[in-house]
Design a protein around this motif. Structure first.
Motif, PDB file in Angstrom:
ATOM      1  N   GLU A 191       0.911  -1.277  -0.044  1.00 11.31           N
ATOM      2  CA  GLU A 191       0.109  -0.141  -0.034  1.00 11.31           C
ATOM      3  C   GLU A 191       1.011   1.185   0.006  1.00 11.31           C
ATOM      4  N   ALA A 192       1.774   1.265   0.959  1.00 10.42           N
ATOM      5  CA  ALA A 192       2.549   2.416   0.896  1.00 10.42           C
ATOM      6  C   ALA A 192       3.593   2.599  -0.452  1.00 10.42           C
ATOM      7  N   ILE A 193       3.798   1.430  -1.005  1.00 10.10           N
ATOM      8  CA  ILE A 193       4.510   1.518  -2.316  1.00 10.10           C
ATOM      9  C   ILE A 193       3.780   2.081  -3.545  1.00 10.10           C
ATOM     10  N   MET A 194       2.460   1.716  -3.454  1.00  9.65           N
ATOM     11  CA  MET A 194       1.434   2.203  -4.586  1.00  9.65           C
ATOM     12  C   MET A 194       1.401   3.629  -4.188  1.00  9.65           C
ATOM     13  N   VAL A 195       1.220   4.314  -2.976  1.00 11.83           N
ATOM     14  CA  VAL A 195       0.941   5.570  -2.439  1.00 11.83           C
ATOM     15  C   VAL A 195       2.302   6.443  -2.995  1.00 11.83           C
ATOM     16  N   MET A 196       3.439   5.921  -2.524  1.00  9.80           N
ATOM     17  CA  MET A 196       4.471   6.880  -2.875  1.00  9.80           C
ATOM     18  C   MET A 196       4.810   6.754  -4.384  1.00  9.80           C
ATOM     19  N   GLY A 197       4.603   5.686  -5.134  1.00 14.34           N
ATOM     20  CA  GLY A 197       4.808   5.741  -6.577  1.00 14.34           C
ATOM     21  C   GLY A 197       4.024   6.669  -7.159  1.00 14.34           C
ATOM     22  N   SER A 198       2.935   7.043  -6.783  1.00 13.91           N
ATOM     23  CA  SER A 198       2.156   8.078  -7.272  1.00 13.91           C
ATOM     24  C   SER A 198       2.382   9.571  -6.956  1.00 13.91           C
ATOM     25  N   TRP A 199       2.799   9.638  -5.586  1.00 18.31           N
ATOM     26  CA  TRP A 199       3.025  11.041  -5.183  1.00 18.31           C
ATOM     27  C   TRP A 199       4.648  11.395  -5.815  1.00 18.31           C
ATOM     28  N   LEU A 200       5.415  10.403  -5.879  1.00 16.82           N
ATOM     29  CA  LEU A 200       6.973  10.770  -6.309  1.00 16.82           C
ATOM     30  C   LEU A 200       6.852  10.827  -7.795  1.00 16.82           C
ATOM     31  N   ASN A 201       5.911  10.173  -8.562  1.00 19.84           N
ATOM     32  CA  ASN A 201       5.986  10.274 -10.257  1.00 19.84           C
ATOM     33  C   ASN A 201       5.440  11.655 -10.305  1.00 19.84           C
ATOM     34  N   ALA A 202       4.530  12.214  -9.323  1.00 18.47           N
ATOM     35  CA  ALA A 202       3.921  13.443  -9.575  1.00 18.47           C
ATOM     36  C   ALA A 202       4.993  14.608  -9.467  1.00 18.47           C
ATOM     37  N   VAL A 203       5.996  14.260  -8.338  1.00 14.42           N
ATOM     38  CA  VAL A 203       7.011  15.207  -8.338  1.00 14.42           C
ATOM     39  C   VAL A 203       7.982  15.177  -9.287  1.00 14.42           C
ATOM     40  N   GLN A 204       8.353  14.009 -10.212  1.00 12.31           N
ATOM     41  CA  GLN A 204       9.286  14.157 -11.159  1.00 12.31           C
ATOM     42  C   GLN A 204       8.447  14.840 -12.462  1.00 12.31           C
ATOM     43  N   ARG A 205       7.149  14.720 -12.598  1.00  9.84           N
ATOM     44  CA  ARG A 205       6.407  15.161 -13.664  1.00  9.84           C
ATOM     45  C   ARG A 205       6.012  16.871 -13.430  1.00  9.84           C
ATOM     46  N   GLY A 206       6.450  17.531 -12.219  1.00 12.47           N
ATOM     47  CA  GLY A 206       6.016  18.817 -11.809  1.00 12.47           C
ATOM     48  C   GLY A 206       4.465  18.837 -11.523  1.00 12.47           C
ATOM     49  N   LEU A 207       4.035  17.919 -11.137  1.00  7.73           N
ATOM     50  CA  LEU A 207       2.510  17.932 -10.874  1.00  7.73           C
ATOM     51  C   LEU A 207       2.127  17.921  -9.324  1.00  7.73           C
ATOM     52  N   ALA A 208       3.329  18.051  -8.423  1.00  7.52           N
ATOM     53  CA  ALA A 208       2.854  17.586  -6.988  1.00  7.52           C
ATOM     54  C   ALA A 208       2.387  18.825  -6.221  1.00  7.52           C
ATOM     55  N   ARG A 209       2.421  20.017  -7.132  1.00  2.00           N
ATOM     56  CA  ARG A 209       1.801  21.306  -6.497  1.00  2.00           C
ATOM     57  C   ARG A 209       2.710  21.510  -5.010  1.00  2.00           C
TER      58      ARG A 209
END
Length: 524
Positions: A191-209
């Motif tokens: 569960e943590a892996i799925m959550v962090m994969g999503s958040w960190l992917n957004a950081v890399q794409r500049g979408l994490a606000r």
């Protein structure tokens, strides 16, 4: 405490009933009306209170003892023989009753105070290990999580929130073998892996606000109160990722960081000295690669044999109501909004009234009654408790506390605390209260061993640390007193108690300028 973000909507507020047992909102049927009986199992490390069927209750106790041994073996083997206070564990058989009593975000919790350490769970023990989706053998266990919080307090004197929750999340996936002889630790928390994969992917794409892993490291403690579940979930997941990555990829600097914390170094300074990489702008990308590559190292440890002997007894109806009053009061304390708080407070009040009706001299009921009684009635209530329960440390503690403001009762109060300690040598509250009494009487040397013992048993207690600091100051150990008082202040700040925070700040100032060192302290 692990927040169950996927639990779904909270059950509707409990309806008002007028059955013979309790008037008001209720969360289960009274034993006297044909409800499930409760039992108490008492071992060397736990007192288990539960309405589980007898065999399930015994299995729960075996699971408690084996899990304790497995966590210590896997993470802190040096603490296997360390003296610790006993944990009260409450297990509600029905998850629905648990969900109706506690806020939506809570699926289990660990609570600690000067007077106790307790864990509250629900369901039969075979349901505690929950498989993640997919083909993975990894499981998550609320018992592991909450027990990790308790055990880590004895091995890590300072724990920023990300570290505390990260260790608990890391140990949440510890998996015991059927026979309890081995355990797998370090399994992925999917569960943590799925959550962090999503958040960190957004950081890399500049979408994490603006979100980065620095939000995890600087955990905002107001998120829970503001019910920001998504951000709270990211903090839990990020904490798991940090601890898992550090243990596997940076074990030496992580060990150095933990050592610095235990030496009394402030968390930010320890991080700067041992783990400057965690404050680097590259941290997000580094952890994203770790999540994507899934280099999740597991290891198997051999768990030493543990004693699983215990004393078992059926709990009478009055004690059951007193226990349920306590559980409901904890539910109110965990909540942040009305009408949930007042509803659970009403449950607690009604259950207590029923406990007192069925048995006016029951210890748990008298203890709750004393806390809410006017000052002038407390001594009489405490004497009643001692008369009815002369072999219970809790009764003598009640008497000592009730005599606090009786100017001519110093000898009786001291005797009450000594008797409580004789009956229960691992009672941190009794040791702390007696030590504090000596401190306020200028008997610092007598207070010192008791205060050290209280801190050994309850290292999370700001009051125990404060008492030790003042005993040290009264003995002239000014530098150690200052360090101890600063640690007490940190714990108070973590819990957000402004009035006590100001008191400790004044004491720290007195220790720094020398006015408090070597001098008797004022009563408090």
């Amino acid at each position: 405490m692990r927040h169950g973000l996927a639990m779904g909507a909270l059950l509707a507020l409990l309806s008002t009933t007028q059955l013979a047992c309790v008037v008001g909102p209720r969360f289960t049927t009274c034993p006297g009306e044909g409800g499930r009986p409760w039992v108490r199992l008492d071992s060397d490390h736990y007192t288990l209170h539960t309405d589980l069927p007898a065999e399930d209750a015994r299995e729960a106790m075996r699971r408690l003892e084996r899990t304790r041994a497995a966590i210590l073996t896997a993470m802190w083997p040096q603490a296997q023989g360390q003296q610790m206070t006993k944990v009260d564990v409450y297990v509600l058989q029905s998850p629905r009753e648990f969900e109706g009593l506690y806020p939506r975000r809570v699926r289990a919790f660990f609570h600690r105070s000067d007077s106790e350490a307790l864990i509250v769970l629900s369901g039969r023990p075979r349901t505690w290990d929950r498989l993640f989706a997919g083909l993975s053998l990894s499981t998550s266990s609320p018992l592991n999580h909450e027990l990790a919080h308790y055990l880590s307090a004895y091995t890590l004197s300072r724990q920023p929130r990300w570290l505390s929750e990260g260790l608990a999340e890391y140990l949440e996936t510890l998996r015991l073998s059927e026979d309890g002889q081995t355990a797998v630790v370090g399994s992925p928390h999917w569960e943590a892996i799925m959550v962090m994969g999503s958040w960190l992917n957004a950081v890399q794409r500049g979408l994490a606000r603006g979100w980065t892993m620095q939000r995890v490291l600087q955990w905002d403690r107001t998120l829970e109160a503001r019910e920001q579940d998504k951000q709270v979930g990211a903090n839990y997941a990020g904490s798991w990722l940090l601890v898992h990555w550090l243990l596997n990829e940076r074990p030496r600097p992580f060990a150095e960081y933990l050592a610095l914390l235990n030496q009394g170094v402030a968390p930010d300074e320890a991080l700067a000295r041992a783990l400057p990489e965690l404050t680097s702008p590259e941290l997000d990308a580094l952890l994203y690669e770790y999540v994507r590559n899934r280099r999740f190292v597991e290891r198997t440890v051999t768990v030493p044999p543990v004693g699983t002997g215990f004393v078992e007894e059926v709990i009478d109806d009055a004690q059951v109501h007193a226990i349920r009053s306590k559980l409901a009061a904890l539910g109110a304390a965990l909540a942040h909004r009305e009408p949930f708080i007042s509803n659970r407070q009403k449950v607690a009040k009604d259950e207590l009234e029923e406990a007192l009706r069925l048995n006016p001299t029951g210890l748990l009921a008298l203890s709750a009654k004393l806390r809410s009684a006017p000052e002038g009635e407390r001594v009489a209530i405490a004497r009643e408790a001692v008369k009815a329960h002369p072999t219970e440390a809790g009764a003598w503690l009640m008497l000592g506390s009730a005599l606090r403001h009786e100017p001519l009762a110093h000898e009786e109060r001291e005797s009450a605390y000594r008797e409580a300690l004789r009956l229960d040598p691992r009672n941190a509250h009794a040791a702390r209260e007696l030590a504090w009494m000596f401190v306020t009487q200028g008997r610092a040397e007598e207070a010192m061993p008791l205060a050290r013992w209280a801190v050994t048993l309850a290292p999370w207690s700001p009051n125990a640390l404060d008492t030790l600091a003042l005993a040290l100051a009264g003995s002239g150990a000014c530098e150690e007193a200052l360090q101890t008082e600063q640690r007490a202040l940190e714990l108070i700040q973590e819990e957000g108690v402004p009035e006590l925070e100001r008191t400790l700040e004044r004491r720290i100032a007195g220790l720094k300028d020398g006015t408090l060192c070597g001098a008797p302290t004022p009563d408090a």
